[in-house]
Design a protein around this motif. Structure first.
Motif, PDB file in Angstrom:
ATOM      1  N   SER A 128       0.555  -1.653   0.309  1.00 58.75           N
ATOM      2  CA  SER A 128       0.146   0.252  -0.243  1.00 58.75           C
ATOM      3  C   SER A 128       1.115   1.366  -0.289  1.00 58.75           C
ATOM      4  N   GLU A 129       2.128   1.140   0.397  1.00 59.96           N
ATOM      5  CA  GLU A 129       3.238   2.286   0.534  1.00 59.96           C
ATOM      6  C   GLU A 129       3.687   2.551  -0.927  1.00 59.96           C
ATOM      7  N   SER A 130       3.277   2.268  -2.001  1.00 56.41           N
ATOM      8  CA  SER A 130       3.909   2.500  -3.376  1.00 56.41           C
ATOM      9  C   SER A 130       4.338   4.099  -3.340  1.00 56.41           C
ATOM     10  N   ILE A 131       4.591   4.125  -4.867  1.00 54.48           N
ATOM     11  CA  ILE A 131       4.801   5.532  -5.703  1.00 54.48           C
ATOM     12  C   ILE A 131       3.948   6.171  -5.684  1.00 54.48           C
ATOM     13  N   GLY A 132       2.816   5.922  -6.118  1.00 51.32           N
ATOM     14  CA  GLY A 132       0.865   6.314  -6.597  1.00 51.32           C
ATOM     15  C   GLY A 132       1.043   7.312  -7.669  1.00 51.32           C
ATOM     16  N   LEU A 133       0.070   8.170  -6.900  1.00 50.30           N
ATOM     17  CA  LEU A 133       0.444   9.902  -6.867  1.00 50.30           C
ATOM     18  C   LEU A 133       0.703  10.292  -5.456  1.00 50.30           C
ATOM     19  N   ARG A 134       1.174  10.046  -5.010  1.00 51.63           N
ATOM     20  CA  ARG A 134       1.877  10.772  -3.193  1.00 51.63           C
ATOM     21  C   ARG A 134       2.174  12.041  -3.908  1.00 51.63           C
ATOM     22  N   ASP A 136       4.461  12.945  -2.368  1.00 49.47           N
ATOM     23  CA  ASP A 136       6.319  13.969  -1.771  1.00 49.47           C
ATOM     24  C   ASP A 136       6.905  12.984  -2.763  1.00 49.47           C
ATOM     25  N   LYS A 137       6.461  11.339  -3.544  1.00 47.29           N
ATOM     26  CA  LYS A 137       7.185  10.912  -4.488  1.00 47.29           C
ATOM     27  C   LYS A 137       7.563  11.481  -6.410  1.00 47.29           C
ATOM     28  N   PHE A 138       6.254  11.845  -6.392  1.00 45.74           N
ATOM     29  CA  PHE A 138       5.876  12.864  -7.804  1.00 45.74           C
ATOM     30  C   PHE A 138       6.883  13.972  -7.322  1.00 45.74           C
ATOM     31  N   ALA A 139       7.037  14.981  -6.326  1.00 48.55           N
ATOM     32  CA  ALA A 139       7.961  15.476  -6.469  1.00 48.55           C
ATOM     33  C   ALA A 139       9.663  15.433  -6.379  1.00 48.55           C
ATOM     34  N   GLN A 140       9.609  14.344  -5.838  1.00 52.26           N
ATOM     35  CA  GLN A 140      10.816  13.537  -6.318  1.00 52.26           C
ATOM     36  C   GLN A 140      10.905  13.390  -7.033  1.00 52.26           C
ATOM     37  N   VAL A 141      10.559  12.239  -7.944  1.00 51.19           N
ATOM     38  CA  VAL A 141      10.151  12.533  -9.397  1.00 51.19           C
ATOM     39  C   VAL A 141      10.566  13.351 -10.525  1.00 51.19           C
ATOM     40  N   PHE A 142      10.030  14.325  -9.962  1.00 54.28           N
ATOM     41  CA  PHE A 142       9.898  15.643 -11.328  1.00 54.28           C
ATOM     42  C   PHE A 142      11.558  16.324 -10.637  1.00 54.28           C
ATOM     43  N   ALA A 143      11.855  16.329  -9.875  1.00 55.18           N
ATOM     44  CA  ALA A 143      12.996  16.584  -9.292  1.00 55.18           C
ATOM     45  C   ALA A 143      14.300  16.187  -9.524  1.00 55.18           C
ATOM     46  N   ILE A 144      14.575  14.849  -9.906  1.00 53.21           N
ATOM     47  CA  ILE A 144      15.112  13.877 -10.799  1.00 53.21           C
ATOM     48  C   ILE A 144      15.128  14.254 -12.366  1.00 53.21           C
ATOM     49  N   VAL A 145      13.574  14.394 -12.697  1.00 54.38           N
ATOM     50  CA  VAL A 145      13.780  14.098 -14.230  1.00 54.38           C
ATOM     51  C   VAL A 145      13.872  15.240 -15.215  1.00 54.38           C
ATOM     52  N   LEU A 146      12.889  16.328 -14.610  1.00 55.39           N
ATOM     53  CA  LEU A 146      12.813  17.811 -15.092  1.00 55.39           C
ATOM     54  C   LEU A 146      13.748  19.335 -14.931  1.00 55.39           C
ATOM     55  N   ILE A 147      14.143  18.969 -13.197  1.00 54.81           N
ATOM     56  CA  ILE A 147      14.590  20.615 -12.689  1.00 54.81           C
ATOM     57  C   ILE A 147      16.319  20.562 -13.328  1.00 54.81           C
ATOM     58  N   PRO A 148      17.066  19.562 -13.806  1.00 51.54           N
ATOM     59  CA  PRO A 148      18.079  19.533 -13.986  1.00 51.54           C
ATOM     60  C   PRO A 148      17.774  19.951 -15.479  1.00 51.54           C
ATOM     61  N   ALA A 248      14.628   4.244  -8.460  1.00 53.47           N
ATOM     62  CA  ALA A 248      14.250   2.703  -7.823  1.00 53.47           C
ATOM     63  C   ALA A 248      15.176   2.594  -6.804  1.00 53.47           C
ATOM     64  N   ALA A 249      16.238   3.054  -6.636  1.00 47.39           N
ATOM     65  CA  ALA A 249      17.491   3.683  -5.270  1.00 47.39           C
ATOM     66  C   ALA A 249      17.120   4.650  -4.824  1.00 47.39           C
ATOM     67  N   SER A 250      16.658   5.961  -5.667  1.00 43.86           N
ATOM     68  CA  SER A 250      16.753   7.321  -4.364  1.00 43.86           C
ATOM     69  C   SER A 250      15.338   7.537  -4.158  1.00 43.86           C
ATOM     70  N   VAL A 251      13.914   7.263  -4.620  1.00 40.16           N
ATOM     71  CA  VAL A 251      13.323   8.118  -4.528  1.00 40.16           C
ATOM     72  C   VAL A 251      12.526   6.601  -4.008  1.00 40.16           C
ATOM     73  N   LEU A 252      12.207   5.357  -4.464  1.00 42.23           N
ATOM     74  CA  LEU A 252      11.462   4.103  -3.720  1.00 42.23           C
ATOM     75  C   LEU A 252      11.919   3.377  -3.466  1.00 42.23           C
ATOM     76  N   HIS A 253      13.239   3.874  -2.842  1.00 48.86           N
ATOM     77  CA  HIS A 253      14.952   3.242  -2.126  1.00 48.86           C
ATOM     78  C   HIS A 253      14.284   1.776  -1.865  1.00 48.86           C
ATOM     79  N   SER A 254      15.147   1.426  -3.396  1.00 50.33           N
ATOM     80  CA  SER A 254      15.094  -0.196  -3.465  1.00 50.33           C
ATOM     81  C   SER A 254      15.665  -0.600  -4.432  1.00 50.33           C
ATOM     82  N   ASP A 255      17.671  -1.351  -3.514  1.00 49.40           N
ATOM     83  CA  ASP A 255      18.482  -1.695  -3.880  1.00 49.40           C
ATOM     84  C   ASP A 255      17.905  -2.484  -5.767  1.00 49.40           C
TER      85      ASP A 255
END
Length: 295
Positions: A128-134, A136-148, A248-255
């Motif tokens: 139940s704790e998936s990335i979904g559309l939460r 905080d997770k959405f913001a992390q993906v946005f920061a990783i992909v689009l801001i740079p 996977a490693a930074s947002v989902l914390h799964s190596d």
């Protein structure tokens, strides 16, 4: 200590790669989609809808489970990789269309990737704790992909001469960083890799071959020009493994979820190089064909 270094270095490494992408983009690259509407729409539908479905089928076929299954679908939801432009150029593709597709894919992936991953979590992890559309997770993906990317585009627009001089160096550095990211992910998860190498190698190679095939022949079925179909094949067939690893490693914390992206990052070069060679031969032969003269 190693995990901490990996977690800190990985977002920085990906930021450099995406910043380098931004240095190659302008606002006009997004607008250029209007010049190739049919090719762009077909490629985007294949990238965003068809290939995740194909990947899901392969995951079930090879009986991949748990975090590795989610990691594979995360890879399928990732946008095109930086090397797509290079392979497209070698194959005689429309590199301008590649740049446009990369730009649009990178934006859309911020919205589609969380959806695909949420569905993968519910199917393969029942978590139940998936990335979904939460948020905080959405913001992390946005920061990783689009801001740079946005920063790179701003630098290119504001300091065009410097950007033009540095673009080649940043591209080379990005390739080195990508190689280091893949190597680090493999080394960090070596046990998981060795235990599943047969399945992962097979599914990654087959997924790359199917992606390249769909990317070329789907546009051709709709009478898209060959050079645009080649650009589509490379954009669809070469996924950004670095984004999959970083999320996977930074947002989902799964190596473990990073392992499919690392395996794909190495193996996809084989079918991509073969496809580029075959398509380049086809383009050269097609150009040598005599044009029929009406009697």
């Amino acid at each position: 200590m190693g995990s901490t270094i990996f977690a800190v270095f990985l977002p920085i490494a990906l930021a450099l790669v995406m910043f380098g992408l931004g240095l190659t983009l302008t606002v006009g690259d997004f607008a250029r989609v209007l010049r190739y509407p049919r090719a762009a729409v077909i490629a985007l539908v294949c990238q965003m809808v068809l290939l995740p479905a194909v990947c899901f089928g392969l995951v079930l076929l090879f009986r991949l489970e748990g975090a590795l299954a989610v990691g594979m679908l995360l890879l399928a939801a990732s946008p095109g990789g930086p090397s797509a432009n290079l392979f497209s150029h070698l194959a005689g593709g429309n590199v301008a269309l590649n740049i446009t597709l990369t730009a649009i894919n990178s934006v859309l992936a911020v919205f589609t990737m969380p959806v695909v991953v949420a569905l993968a979590f519910s199917r393969f992890l029942d978590d139940s704790e998936s990335i979904g559309l939460r948020p905080d997770k959405f913001a992390q993906v946005f920061a990783i992909v689009l801001i740079p990317v946005a920063i790179g585009m701003w630098v290119h627009a504001r300091y065009t001469a410097w950007s033009d001089r540095m673009r080649g160096n940043v591209k080379i550095l990005s390739i080195v960083v990508l190689a280091l990211v893949v190597t680090a992910a493999v080394a960090k998860n070596f046990d998981t890799l060795t235990e599943n190498i047969g399945k992962l190698a097979s599914i990654c190679l087959l997924f790359a071959v199917i992606s390249l095939t769909v990317g070329y022949f789907a546009p051709r079925l709709f009478r898209v020009d060959a050079d645009q179909a080649i650009a589509s094949a490379m954009e669809i067939g070469i996924h950004n493994g670095a984004i999959a690893i970083a999320v996977a490693a930074s947002v989902l914390h799964s190596d473990a979820m990073a392992v499919p992206g690392a395996v794909y990052g190495v193996l996809m070069n084989i079918p991509a190089a073969i496809a580029a060679y075959l398509l380049a031969r086809y383009v050269r032969q097609d150009r040598r064909e005599p044009v029929p003269v009406a009697g």
